[in-house]
Design a protein around this motif. Structure first.
Motif, PDB file in Angstrom:
ATOM      1  N   UNK A  24       7.782  30.643   9.675  1.00  0.00           N
ATOM      2  CA  UNK A  24       7.439  31.579   8.910  1.00  0.00           C
ATOM      3  C   UNK A  24       8.701  32.221   7.941  1.00  0.00           C
ATOM      4  N   UNK A  25       9.760  32.533   8.527  1.00  0.00           N
ATOM      5  CA  UNK A  25      10.895  32.636   7.825  1.00  0.00           C
ATOM      6  C   UNK A  25      11.376  31.583   6.785  1.00  0.00           C
ATOM      7  N   UNK A  26      11.361  30.289   7.209  1.00  0.00           N
ATOM      8  CA  UNK A  26      11.874  29.244   6.394  1.00  0.00           C
ATOM      9  C   UNK A  26      10.995  28.649   5.387  1.00  0.00           C
ATOM     10  N   UNK A  27       9.458  28.937   5.524  1.00  0.00           N
ATOM     11  CA  UNK A  27       8.670  28.333   4.557  1.00  0.00           C
ATOM     12  C   UNK A  27       8.779  28.839   3.166  1.00  0.00           C
ATOM     13  N   UNK A  28       9.376  29.972   2.640  1.00  0.00           N
ATOM     14  CA  UNK A  28       9.559  30.217   1.433  1.00  0.00           C
ATOM     15  C   UNK A  28      10.593  29.262   0.877  1.00  0.00           C
ATOM     16  N   UNK A  29      11.602  29.042   1.667  1.00  0.00           N
ATOM     17  CA  UNK A  29      12.700  28.169   0.935  1.00  0.00           C
ATOM     18  C   UNK A  29      12.046  26.802   1.026  1.00  0.00           C
ATOM     19  N   UNK A  30      11.115  26.360   1.811  1.00  0.00           N
ATOM     20  CA  UNK A  30      10.786  25.058   1.630  1.00  0.00           C
ATOM     21  C   UNK A  30       9.851  25.067   0.350  1.00  0.00           C
ATOM     22  N   UNK A  31       9.313  26.012   0.088  1.00  0.00           N
ATOM     23  CA  UNK A  31       8.597  26.060  -1.062  1.00  0.00           C
ATOM     24  C   UNK A  31       9.369  25.886  -2.384  1.00  0.00           C
ATOM     25  N   UNK A  32      10.307  26.668  -2.344  1.00  0.00           N
ATOM     26  CA  UNK A  32      11.410  26.600  -3.336  1.00  0.00           C
ATOM     27  C   UNK A  32      12.139  25.154  -3.433  1.00  0.00           C
ATOM     28  N   UNK A  33      12.568  24.575  -2.398  1.00  0.00           N
ATOM     29  CA  UNK A  33      12.860  23.295  -2.462  1.00  0.00           C
ATOM     30  C   UNK A  33      11.814  22.200  -2.989  1.00  0.00           C
ATOM     31  N   UNK A  34      10.409  22.367  -2.667  1.00  0.00           N
ATOM     32  CA  UNK A  34       9.702  21.440  -3.171  1.00  0.00           C
ATOM     33  C   UNK A  34       9.510  21.745  -4.738  1.00  0.00           C
ATOM     34  N   UNK A  35       9.353  22.932  -5.232  1.00  0.00           N
ATOM     35  CA  UNK A  35       9.411  23.193  -6.662  1.00  0.00           C
ATOM     36  C   UNK A  35      10.513  22.774  -7.261  1.00  0.00           C
ATOM     37  N   UNK A  36      11.709  22.839  -6.843  1.00  0.00           N
ATOM     38  CA  UNK A  36      12.988  22.365  -7.631  1.00  0.00           C
ATOM     39  C   UNK A  36      12.893  20.990  -7.662  1.00  0.00           C
ATOM     40  N   UNK A  37      12.378  20.244  -6.677  1.00  0.00           N
ATOM     41  CA  UNK A  37      12.399  18.611  -6.731  1.00  0.00           C
ATOM     42  C   UNK A  37      11.409  18.390  -7.832  1.00  0.00           C
ATOM     43  N   UNK A  38      10.107  19.006  -8.034  1.00  0.00           N
ATOM     44  CA  UNK A  38       9.210  18.832  -8.970  1.00  0.00           C
ATOM     45  C   UNK A  38       9.406  19.243 -10.364  1.00  0.00           C
ATOM     46  N   UNK A  39      10.106  20.134 -10.403  1.00  0.00           N
ATOM     47  CA  UNK A  39      10.541  20.564 -11.816  1.00  0.00           C
ATOM     48  C   UNK A  39      11.601  19.924 -12.402  1.00  0.00           C
ATOM     49  N   UNK A  40      12.577  19.369 -11.313  1.00  0.00           N
ATOM     50  CA  UNK A  40      13.452  18.351 -11.739  1.00  0.00           C
ATOM     51  C   UNK A  40      12.937  17.145 -12.383  1.00  0.00           C
ATOM     52  N   UNK A  41      12.041  16.691 -11.693  1.00  0.00           N
ATOM     53  CA  UNK A  41      11.336  15.363 -12.194  1.00  0.00           C
ATOM     54  C   UNK A  41      10.641  15.818 -13.493  1.00  0.00           C
ATOM     55  N   UNK A  42      10.005  16.819 -13.760  1.00  0.00           N
ATOM     56  CA  UNK A  42       9.313  17.062 -14.665  1.00  0.00           C
ATOM     57  C   UNK A  42      10.210  17.190 -15.949  1.00  0.00           C
ATOM     58  N   UNK A  43      11.496  17.969 -15.697  1.00  0.00           N
ATOM     59  CA  UNK A  43      12.443  18.124 -16.669  1.00  0.00           C
ATOM     60  C   UNK A  43      12.925  16.874 -17.265  1.00  0.00           C
ATOM     61  N   UNK A  44      13.020  15.906 -16.288  1.00  0.00           N
ATOM     62  CA  UNK A  44      13.642  14.468 -16.577  1.00  0.00           C
ATOM     63  C   UNK A  44      12.764  13.683 -17.409  1.00  0.00           C
ATOM     64  N   UNK A  45      11.238  13.995 -17.257  1.00  0.00           N
ATOM     65  CA  UNK A  45      10.305  13.217 -18.086  1.00  0.00           C
ATOM     66  C   UNK A  45       9.939  13.997 -19.476  1.00  0.00           C
ATOM     67  N   UNK A  46      10.543  15.317 -19.462  1.00  0.00           N
ATOM     68  CA  UNK A  46      10.049  15.762 -20.942  1.00  0.00           C
ATOM     69  C   UNK A  46      11.186  16.072 -21.817  1.00  0.00           C
ATOM     70  N   UNK A  47      12.529  16.350 -21.371  1.00  0.00           N
ATOM     71  CA  UNK A  47      13.718  16.658 -22.173  1.00  0.00           C
ATOM     72  C   UNK A  47      14.671  15.506 -21.971  1.00  0.00           C
ATOM     73  N   UNK A  48      15.741  15.401 -22.879  1.00  0.00           N
ATOM     74  CA  UNK A  48      16.733  14.321 -22.964  1.00  0.00           C
ATOM     75  C   UNK A  48      17.673  14.466 -21.666  1.00  0.00           C
ATOM     76  N   UNK A  49      18.226  13.463 -21.294  1.00  0.00           N
ATOM     77  CA  UNK A  49      19.209  13.533 -20.215  1.00  0.00           C
ATOM     78  C   UNK A  49      20.309  14.548 -20.548  1.00  0.00           C
ATOM     79  N   UNK A  50      20.746  14.588 -21.615  1.00  0.00           N
ATOM     80  CA  UNK A  50      21.787  15.452 -21.979  1.00  0.00           C
ATOM     81  C   UNK A  50      21.650  16.990 -21.624  1.00  0.00           C
ATOM     82  N   UNK A  51      20.484  17.335 -22.157  1.00  0.00           N
ATOM     83  CA  UNK A  51      19.892  18.665 -21.952  1.00  0.00           C
ATOM     84  C   UNK A  51      19.820  18.909 -20.296  1.00  0.00           C
ATOM     85  N   UNK A  52      19.153  17.909 -19.596  1.00  0.00           N
ATOM     86  CA  UNK A  52      19.227  18.122 -18.270  1.00  0.00           C
ATOM     87  C   UNK A  52      20.623  18.253 -17.465  1.00  0.00           C
TER      88      UNK A  52
END
Length: 88
Positions: A24-52
Motif C-alpha cells: 500500500x505504501x509503494x503503490x502510489x510510486x508504482x502509479x507514478x512510474x507507469x505514468x512516467x513511462x506512458x507520458x514519455x512515450x506520448x511525448x516522443x510521439x507528439x513532440x520533436x526529439x530535441x524538445x524531449x
C-alpha cells in the motif's frame, strides 16, 4: 562425492514475502512510474526529439528544486555545479 546434488541457483536469495502494508505504501510510486513511462512515450510521439531531450534533462533540475522545497533537503555545491552543466 558423486551422489551430492548442487544447491539450486535460487537458494542464494532470500524467500520472497508479500506484505500488504508495504504494498500500500509503494503503490502510489508504482502509479507514478507507469505514468512516467506512458507520458514519455506520448511525448516522443507528439513532440520533436530535441524538445524531449531538453524536457528530460530539466527533470534533474526540478527534482533537486522540489526536494529542497517540499522535503527541505539541502543541495550541495557539487550538485549545484552539476546542475549548471546540465542547464548550460
Amino acid at each position: 562425492p558423486r551422489g551430492e546434488q548442487k544447491p539450486s541457483f535460487f537458494a542464494q536469495f532470500p524467500k520472497a514475502e508479500y506484505l500488504l502494508g508495504h504494498a500500500k505504501q509503494i503503490f502510489p510510486l508504482s502509479l507514478i512510474f507507469v505514468g512516467m513511462i506512458t507520458f514519455n512515450n506520448l511525448c516522443l510521439k507528439w513532440v520533436e526529439v530535441s524538445f524531449y531531450n531538453v524536457a528530460r534533462s530539466l527533470t534533474i533540475v526540478f527534482n533537486v528544486f522540489l526536494s529542497r522545497v517540499f522535503l527541505g533537503i539541502p543541495t550541495s555545491f557539487k550538485t549545484m555545479l552539476c546542475l549548471v552543466v546540465v542547464i548550460v
